[in-house]
Motif scaffolding. Structure first.
Motif, PDB file in Angstrom:
ATOM      1  N   ASP A 121       0.861  -1.679   0.155  1.00 50.30           N
ATOM      2  CA  ASP A 121      -0.444  -0.146  -0.018  1.00 50.30           C
ATOM      3  C   ASP A 121       0.867   0.823   0.495  1.00 50.30           C
ATOM      4  OD1 ASP A 121      -2.976  -1.335   0.302  1.00 50.30           O
ATOM      5  OD2 ASP A 121      -1.591  -2.529   2.544  1.00 50.30           O
ATOM      6  N   ALA A 122       2.605   0.593  -0.103  1.00 53.77           N
ATOM      7  CA  ALA A 122       3.125   2.480   0.489  1.00 53.77           C
ATOM      8  C   ALA A 122       3.564   2.814  -0.797  1.00 53.77           C
ATOM      9  CB  ALA A 122       4.208   2.215   0.776  1.00 53.77           C
ATOM     10  N   GLY A 123       3.168   3.628  -1.108  1.00 51.95           N
ATOM     11  CA  GLY A 123       3.661   4.579  -2.582  1.00 51.95           C
ATOM     12  C   GLY A 123       3.531   6.407  -2.971  1.00 51.95           C
ATOM     13  N   ASN A 124       3.655   6.328  -4.091  1.00 56.63           N
ATOM     14  CA  ASN A 124       3.895   8.258  -4.720  1.00 56.63           C
ATOM     15  C   ASN A 124       2.715   8.374  -4.853  1.00 56.63           C
ATOM     16  OD1 ASN A 124       6.441   8.838  -3.725  1.00 56.63           O
ATOM     17  ND2 ASN A 124       7.249   7.818  -6.103  1.00 56.63           N
ATOM     18  N   TYR A 125       1.703   9.128  -3.923  1.00 57.90           N
ATOM     19  CA  TYR A 125       0.020   9.262  -4.442  1.00 57.90           C
ATOM     20  C   TYR A 125      -0.131  10.791  -4.818  1.00 57.90           C
ATOM     21  CZ  TYR A 125      -0.915   4.734  -2.230  1.00 57.90           C
ATOM     22  OH  TYR A 125      -1.620   3.532  -1.851  1.00 57.90           O
ATOM     23  N   SER A 126      -0.890  10.606  -6.146  1.00 58.53           N
ATOM     24  CA  SER A 126      -0.692  12.559  -6.899  1.00 58.53           C
ATOM     25  C   SER A 126      -1.982  12.554  -6.419  1.00 58.53           C
ATOM     26  CB  SER A 126       0.578  12.872  -7.373  1.00 58.53           C
ATOM     27  OG  SER A 126      -0.368  11.775  -8.504  1.00 58.53           O
ATOM     28  N   CYS A 127      -3.152  13.995  -6.592  1.00 55.19           N
ATOM     29  CA  CYS A 127      -4.009  14.077  -7.003  1.00 55.19           C
ATOM     30  C   CYS A 127      -3.797  15.996  -8.220  1.00 55.19           C
ATOM     31  CB  CYS A 127      -4.892  15.580  -5.848  1.00 55.19           C
ATOM     32  SG  CYS A 127      -3.967  16.194  -5.141  1.00 55.19           S
ATOM     33  N   MET A 128      -4.886  15.529  -8.896  1.00 52.56           N
ATOM     34  CA  MET A 128      -4.586  16.445 -10.158  1.00 52.56           C
ATOM     35  C   MET A 128      -5.527  16.829 -10.700  1.00 52.56           C
ATOM     36  SD  MET A 128      -2.548  16.186 -13.680  1.00 52.56           S
ATOM     37  CE  MET A 128      -0.452  15.779 -13.113  1.00 52.56           C
ATOM     38  N   PHE A 129      -6.060  18.262 -10.806  1.00 50.74           N
ATOM     39  CA  PHE A 129      -6.822  19.417 -11.435  1.00 50.74           C
ATOM     40  C   PHE A 129      -6.706  19.692 -12.731  1.00 50.74           C
ATOM     41  CE2 PHE A 129      -7.369  19.988  -6.722  1.00 50.74           C
ATOM     42  CZ  PHE A 129      -8.975  18.704  -5.628  1.00 50.74           C
ATOM     43  N   ASP A 130      -7.221  19.276 -12.557  1.00 48.71           N
ATOM     44  CA  ASP A 130      -7.228  20.151 -14.952  1.00 48.71           C
ATOM     45  C   ASP A 130      -8.164  21.186 -14.818  1.00 48.71           C
ATOM     46  OD1 ASP A 130      -7.472  18.928 -17.468  1.00 48.71           O
ATOM     47  OD2 ASP A 130      -9.805  18.744 -17.423  1.00 48.71           O
ATOM     48  N   THR A 131      -7.584  22.034 -14.470  1.00 46.00           N
ATOM     49  CA  THR A 131      -7.324  23.544 -14.133  1.00 46.00           C
ATOM     50  C   THR A 131      -6.298  23.979 -15.446  1.00 46.00           C
ATOM     51  OG1 THR A 131      -5.908  23.599 -12.405  1.00 46.00           O
ATOM     52  CG2 THR A 131      -8.048  23.559 -11.924  1.00 46.00           C
ATOM     53  N   ASP A 132      -6.441  24.809 -16.145  1.00 48.39           N
ATOM     54  CA  ASP A 132      -4.905  25.919 -16.891  1.00 48.39           C
ATOM     55  C   ASP A 132      -4.357  26.719 -15.923  1.00 48.39           C
ATOM     56  OD1 ASP A 132      -4.026  26.648 -18.795  1.00 48.39           O
ATOM     57  OD2 ASP A 132      -5.277  27.489 -19.979  1.00 48.39           O
ATOM     58  N   PRO A 133      -3.135  27.303 -15.431  1.00 49.47           N
ATOM     59  CA  PRO A 133      -2.363  25.458 -15.869  1.00 49.47           C
ATOM     60  C   PRO A 133      -3.306  24.273 -14.641  1.00 49.47           C
ATOM     61  CG  PRO A 133      -1.139  27.174 -14.544  1.00 49.47           C
ATOM     62  CD  PRO A 133      -2.566  27.538 -15.342  1.00 49.47           C
ATOM     63  N   LYS A 134      -2.258  23.125 -14.316  1.00 49.60           N
ATOM     64  CA  LYS A 134      -2.947  22.034 -13.887  1.00 49.60           C
ATOM     65  C   LYS A 134      -2.264  22.158 -12.269  1.00 49.60           C
ATOM     66  CE  LYS A 134      -3.667  18.234 -18.015  1.00 49.60           C
ATOM     67  NZ  LYS A 134      -3.484  16.790 -18.373  1.00 49.60           N
ATOM     68  N   THR A 135      -3.101  21.891 -12.213  1.00 51.68           N
ATOM     69  CA  THR A 135      -2.248  21.657 -10.510  1.00 51.68           C
ATOM     70  C   THR A 135      -2.362  20.834  -9.595  1.00 51.68           C
ATOM     71  OG1 THR A 135      -4.606  22.563  -9.378  1.00 51.68           O
ATOM     72  CG2 THR A 135      -3.546  24.660  -9.992  1.00 51.68           C
ATOM     73  N   GLU A 136      -1.485  20.183  -8.975  1.00 48.28           N
ATOM     74  CA  GLU A 136      -0.962  19.116  -8.444  1.00 48.28           C
ATOM     75  C   GLU A 136      -0.567  19.211  -6.590  1.00 48.28           C
ATOM     76  OE1 GLU A 136       1.504  14.806 -10.259  1.00 48.28           O
ATOM     77  OE2 GLU A 136       1.902  16.471 -10.689  1.00 48.28           O
ATOM     78  N   GLY A 137      -1.334  17.853  -6.207  1.00 47.92           N
ATOM     79  CA  GLY A 137      -1.146  18.064  -4.408  1.00 47.92           C
ATOM     80  C   GLY A 137      -0.106  15.897  -4.708  1.00 47.92           C
ATOM     81  N   ARG A 138       1.150  16.451  -3.935  1.00 47.90           N
ATOM     82  CA  ARG A 138       1.759  15.069  -4.266  1.00 47.90           C
ATOM     83  C   ARG A 138       1.800  15.034  -2.640  1.00 47.90           C
ATOM     84  NH1 ARG A 138       4.602  17.432  -7.697  1.00 47.90           N
ATOM     85  NH2 ARG A 138       5.120  18.204  -6.500  1.00 47.90           N
ATOM     86  N   PHE A 139       1.654  13.155  -2.196  1.00 45.51           N
ATOM     87  CA  PHE A 139       1.968  12.472  -0.987  1.00 45.51           C
ATOM     88  C   PHE A 139       2.894  11.486  -1.315  1.00 45.51           C
ATOM     89  CE2 PHE A 139      -2.262  13.963  -0.851  1.00 45.51           C
ATOM     90  CZ  PHE A 139      -2.071  14.505   0.252  1.00 45.51           C
ATOM     91  N   GLU A 140       4.027  11.224  -0.149  1.00 52.76           N
ATOM     92  CA  GLU A 140       5.170   9.858  -0.601  1.00 52.76           C
ATOM     93  C   GLU A 140       4.458   8.905   0.870  1.00 52.76           C
ATOM     94  OE1 GLU A 140       9.910   8.352  -0.568  1.00 52.76           O
ATOM     95  OE2 GLU A 140       8.911  10.876  -0.992  1.00 52.76           O
ATOM     96  N   VAL A 141       3.793   7.655   0.731  1.00 55.43           N
ATOM     97  CA  VAL A 141       3.513   7.334   1.793  1.00 55.43           C
ATOM     98  C   VAL A 141       4.664   5.869   2.111  1.00 55.43           C
ATOM     99  CG1 VAL A 141       1.487   5.937   3.443  1.00 55.43           C
ATOM    100  CG2 VAL A 141       0.706   7.877   1.760  1.00 55.43           C
ATOM    101  N   GLN A 142       5.397   5.559   2.711  1.00 55.66           N
ATOM    102  CA  GLN A 142       5.943   4.680   3.327  1.00 55.66           C
ATOM    103  C   GLN A 142       6.038   3.921   4.536  1.00 55.66           C
ATOM    104  OE1 GLN A 142       9.232   6.628   2.226  1.00 55.66           O
ATOM    105  NE2 GLN A 142       9.324   7.879   3.758  1.00 55.66           N
TER     106      GLN A 142
END
Length: 303
Positions: A121-142
């Motif tokens: 279940d560990a890994g690099n998770y990211s959320c991305m919104f389809d905006t202009d420009p695109k916006t992204e949030g990143r999580f590293e769960v380990q």
């Protein structure tokens, strides 16, 4: 998609990322990299992290026990009421969810919830919104990584060597040392006199009293948690006694070659400086002696 008014105000976007997890009671350290409260499954521990877009920041979370995790991304933006925005979740670059969210005047929310049970279940998770420009949030769960004083050591036969690794602020359930032998691993223990393993809450040391050539190998230090292991690989290279003096012998050989070259050059220079004597006609003979020597040579040739 976002209208013209939204594009003009993107410079003021604030991405709010929050991590929510159920943390079971334990005597070990906290399950996340930030302080959280503990409780039963009906009580959520909440950590909110505010990220300004453009900082390229990743939130790291270390998990040591079975935990319910909720990742939430809230995008604050001034946009047309009722417009649609596409939100996407990814794990290690692979899409794991997508949904259309209706944006209001202030924010767009996107959440992903899962149970962290083991290392898969560990890994690099990211959320991305389809905006202009695109916006992204990143999580590293380990699972918390471990460290070592050195991941590569070189020693000579007969030396005593100590391999040490630690887990920082996290307390694993126990430590496991193993050695790579061909295509398998051999678990090490204190059952032999040559090996001594000493472990405390967040550090473990493997000591080999008198190493031999066969001790050259990769050693694995593993911190065992309820959700899996965090492992570090350490390489030990053992040289024989002859290998230890090879660098010294190379230096001695280079010095000898240099001395021989210098002596040869000095001898050649001395030979050039010495006058060459004419052995056929010595300079210290008188004219009569030269004539007599010439006549004797002629008679000798006639004979």
């Amino acid at each position: 998609m976002i209208g013209p008014l939204g594009k003009q105000t993107l410079s003021a976007i604030l991405l709010i990322i929050s991590f929510q997890g159920v943390v079971e009671p334990s005597n070990s350290h906290q399950a996340t990299s930030a302080p959280v409260s503990r409780g039963d499954e009906d009580r959520l521990s909440v950590v909110e992290i505010f990220l300004l877009l453009g900082l390229n920041e990743t939130k790291k979370m270390n998990i040591t026990m079975a935990t319910k995790i909720r990742l939430s991304c809230n995008l604050t933006i001034l946009t047309t009421k009722g417009s649609l925005t596409i939100g996407t979740w990814k794990k290690d670059g692979n899409e794991i969810g997508k949904e259309e969210v209706v944006s209001g005047q202030k924010e767009v929310s996107l959440s992903h919830e899962f149970d962290f049970q083991n290392g898969s279940d560990a890994g690099n998770y990211s959320c991305m919104f389809d905006t202009d420009p695109k916006t992204e949030g990143r999580f590293e769960v380990q699972i918390p990584p471990i460290w070592a004083k050195s991941v590569s050591l070189t020693r000579s036969t007969g030396d005593q060597v100590s391999l040490t690794c630690g887990s920082g602020q996290y307390a694993p359930l126990n430590w496991i040392w193993s050695k790579e032998a061909q295509s398998s691993k051999v678990i090490l223990s204190n059952e032999t006199e040559e090996i001594d393993i000493h472990s405390n809450v967040n550090k473990s040391t493997l000591s080999i009293k008198s190493i031999i050539m066969d001790d050259t190998a990769y050693y694995h230090c593993s911190a065992h948690y309820a959700v899996g292991d965090s492992t570090l690989r350490i390489y030990l290279k053992v040289h024989g006694l002859t290998a230890a003096i090879i660098p010294f012998l190379c230096i001695v050989g280079e010095v000898l070659v240099l001395v021989i070259v210098i002596l040869a050059c000095e001898r050649k220079m001395k030979q050039k400086e010495e006058p060459i004597e004419d052995e056929t006609f010595p300079n210290n003979l008188t004219t009569e002696e030269l004539l007599e020597s010439t006549e004797n040579g002629a008679r000798h040739r006639n004979v």
